[in-house]
Design a protein around this motif. Structure first.
Motif, PDB file in Angstrom:
ATOM      1  N   GLN A 341       0.817  -1.280  -0.156  1.00 49.52           N
ATOM      2  CA  GLN A 341      -0.037   0.053   0.092  1.00 49.52           C
ATOM      3  C   GLN A 341       0.916   1.444  -0.023  1.00 49.52           C
ATOM      4  O   GLN A 341       0.431   2.364  -0.556  1.00 49.52           O
ATOM      5  CB  GLN A 341      -1.004  -0.096   1.167  1.00 49.52           C
ATOM      6  CG  GLN A 341      -2.158  -1.033   1.136  1.00 49.52           C
ATOM      7  CD  GLN A 341      -3.194  -0.841   2.068  1.00 49.52           C
ATOM      8  OE1 GLN A 341      -3.044   0.078   3.051  1.00 49.52           O
ATOM      9  NE2 GLN A 341      -4.210  -1.723   2.110  1.00 49.52           N
ATOM     10  N   LEU A 342       1.834   1.397   0.653  1.00 54.96           N
ATOM     11  CA  LEU A 342       2.941   2.466   0.670  1.00 54.96           C
ATOM     12  C   LEU A 342       3.552   2.600  -0.701  1.00 54.96           C
ATOM     13  O   LEU A 342       3.675   3.707  -0.915  1.00 54.96           O
ATOM     14  CB  LEU A 342       3.985   2.405   1.756  1.00 54.96           C
ATOM     15  CG  LEU A 342       3.469   2.583   3.156  1.00 54.96           C
ATOM     16  CD1 LEU A 342       4.524   2.415   4.204  1.00 54.96           C
ATOM     17  CD2 LEU A 342       2.652   3.724   3.321  1.00 54.96           C
ATOM     18  N   GLN A 343       3.824   1.582  -1.365  1.00 57.23           N
ATOM     19  CA  GLN A 343       4.513   1.699  -2.534  1.00 57.23           C
ATOM     20  C   GLN A 343       3.608   2.328  -3.630  1.00 57.23           C
ATOM     21  O   GLN A 343       3.874   3.012  -4.346  1.00 57.23           O
ATOM     22  CB  GLN A 343       4.828   0.048  -3.138  1.00 57.23           C
ATOM     23  CG  GLN A 343       6.076  -0.194  -2.669  1.00 57.23           C
ATOM     24  CD  GLN A 343       6.345  -1.836  -3.015  1.00 57.23           C
ATOM     25  OE1 GLN A 343       5.479  -2.389  -3.524  1.00 57.23           O
ATOM     26  NE2 GLN A 343       7.571  -2.252  -2.771  1.00 57.23           N
ATOM     27  N   MET A 344       2.080   1.854  -3.265  1.00 59.76           N
ATOM     28  CA  MET A 344       0.937   2.422  -4.243  1.00 59.76           C
ATOM     29  C   MET A 344       1.070   3.972  -4.050  1.00 59.76           C
ATOM     30  O   MET A 344       0.972   4.564  -4.857  1.00 59.76           O
ATOM     31  CB  MET A 344      -0.389   1.760  -3.726  1.00 59.76           C
ATOM     32  CG  MET A 344      -1.560   2.423  -4.816  1.00 59.76           C
ATOM     33  SD  MET A 344      -2.953   1.614  -4.054  1.00 59.76           S
ATOM     34  CE  MET A 344      -2.885  -0.079  -3.809  1.00 59.76           C
ATOM     35  N   VAL A 345       1.076   4.330  -2.721  1.00 61.79           N
ATOM     36  CA  VAL A 345       0.966   5.736  -2.491  1.00 61.79           C
ATOM     37  C   VAL A 345       2.244   6.599  -3.106  1.00 61.79           C
ATOM     38  O   VAL A 345       2.178   7.609  -3.884  1.00 61.79           O
ATOM     39  CB  VAL A 345       0.883   6.260  -0.921  1.00 61.79           C
ATOM     40  CG1 VAL A 345       1.109   7.551  -0.725  1.00 61.79           C
ATOM     41  CG2 VAL A 345      -0.368   5.494  -0.490  1.00 61.79           C
TER      42      VAL A 345
END
Length: 446
Positions: A341-345
């Motif tokens: 999810q952090l990579q997506m952000v």
């Protein structure tokens, strides 16, 4: 007969004999010898007085030990004088032990309360009528962004108007204060009187994330309602258009002579069908916004995270002639997070920065990772593009809002939702639409 009584009798007998000897010497003309016995008689009288007065001395020592809270004294030296002395010493010792235990319990309770205050996440501090700080815990320092506070007047340079607000806030009331860092502090006041002094107790709590959460829930509920209504309206239209196409192809076209009109009707139906499906796809795209899964937390190395994301854009950056710089000042820092999810952000923020640089000469993106003064992980993504104007700054995280011609308006709002689910904040910093670029800042707890 106890030892005390025996001592008294013996001392009285000795004094009596001494007095009798002095009188006998005086009566027989031996006055000088009689005078010499006077100091001995006086010493014996003083000895009897001192011996009888030992209870008063013991009582005085007992009361002084209570007054000065010296409970280490023990009374047992004259236990051999009899049962009454043993009982009196025992009672003195029992009372001192009760005081000692009471003081120990009081100190333990104070230690427990102090430890509790120091470890709670709510900021707590107190001050007197002169503004002098009596008590303050680390959470208050963290929320106020300071490291020392001796008087509330020292808050003026950092938080204008806060010291006056705290002074005027009456007991039992609450208020809100917005800091320069866009934090919303909920402040509650209580007043107590200690030994004649009026002390005001203040509790502060950052409710910025709670407000954002409520705003996010409101947008999610609105999105669900819009999606439900739009899908209910568009789905029958798409189905009806499919039926009409079949009627045109199977019933009307074989028997109709006007081929051009049939083709126009078929083209119109295809256009309506295409646009209806486009609306359905657009609405379905927002399903992720309302059904984002809960993060699967693991230990994530922050340097490894940003390095992985930056490597994904190396080729695209080179092709777009964008200079990219990664600066990591938190080498071995780990956070509890969902790495995907952090990579997506981060991917979304870097893509936005690249889009903003489409018409910028000497385009550059700078990603910086560091720890701030409250030990939060900060990830800054800065571009030197045209910046974001003030009106867009106030709406940039609202779902459906976008400044791009082809944007859906879901990326930033979805990114903000992910960061909030990680207990952090996503902020935008831009000096305005003046060519100085913009910065997106992610704050995460370690």
């Amino acid at each position: 007969m106890n030892r005390f009584s025996v001592n008294i009798i013996l001392r009285i007998l000795l004094l009596t004999l001494s007095l009798a000897a002095a009188v006998w010497l005086y009566l027989h003309g031996m006055t000088p010898l009689a005078v010499l016995t006077m100091p001995l008689i006086a010493l014996q009288i003083y000895g009897i007085y001192y011996y009888l007065n030992r209870i008063n001395r013991k009582l005085t020592l007992f009361l002084e030990s209570i007054r000065y809270e010296d409970f280490s004294i023990r009374f047992s030296g004259d236990n051999q004088l009899g049962k009454s002395f043993r009982m009196l010493n025992h009672q003195f010792n029992e009372v001192l032990e009760a005081f000692r235990q009471t003081r120990a319990e009081k100190e333990a309770n104070l230690k427990y309360i102090d430890t509790l205050i120091q470890h709670i996440s709510i900021g707590v501090f107190s001050f007197d009528t002169e503004g002098r700080i009596e008590l303050i815990n680390p959470a208050a320092f963290r929320l106020l962004g300071i490291y020392r506070l001796r008087n509330i007047s020292e808050l003026r340079p950092v938080h204008p108007g806060l010291s006056e607000l705290l002074t005027d806030l009456s007991s039992g009331n609450k208020t809100l204060y917005a800091t320069r860092q866009e934090q919303q502090l909920s402040i509650h006041a209580a007043t107590v009187r200690l030994q004649g002094r009026l002390i005001k107790l203040i509790s502060i709590q950052n409710i910025h994330s709670e407000l954002q959460k409520k705003e996010l829930e409101a947008w999610q509920n609105l999105t669900k309602i819009l999606r439900h209504e739009i899908m209910n309206s568009v789905t029958p239209i798409v189905s009806l258009i499919g039926t009409m196409k079949e009627i045109v192809d199977l019933d009307i076209a074989p028997s109709a002579g006007n081929r051009e009109g049939i083709e126009d009707l078929r083209e119109a139906l295809l256009t309506v069908e295409s646009r209806s499906k486009g609306i359905m796809n657009f609405v379905n795209a927002y399903r992720d916004y309302t059904t984002l899964p809960q993060p699967q937390f693991t230990q994530v190395n922050i340097k490894s995270l940003v390095s992985t994301v930056s490597s994904l854009f190396q080729a695209d950056m080179k092709q777009a002639n964008i200079h990219f710089q990664l600066e990591v000042d938190a080498e071995n820092v780990e956070i509890h997070a969902d790495i995907s999810q952090l990579q997506m952000v981060l991917i979304n923020l870097v893509k936005n920065a690249m889009d903003a640089l489409e018409h910028t000469d000497n385009a550059a993106i700078h990603m910086k990772v560091y720890l701030n003064n409250v030990q939060q992980v900060c990830i800054e993504i800065t571009d030197n593009g045209p910046g974001i104007d003030t009106e867009a700054m106030n709406k940039i995280f609202i779902p459906f809002f976008t400044t791009k011609k082809t944007g859906s308006g879901i990326g930033l709002s979805l990114s903000q939702q992910i960061i909030q689910m990680h207990g952090g904040q996503l902020k935008v910093l831009s000096p305005g639409n003046n060519g100085n670029g913009s910065t997106f800042l992610i704050l995460l707890n370690t």
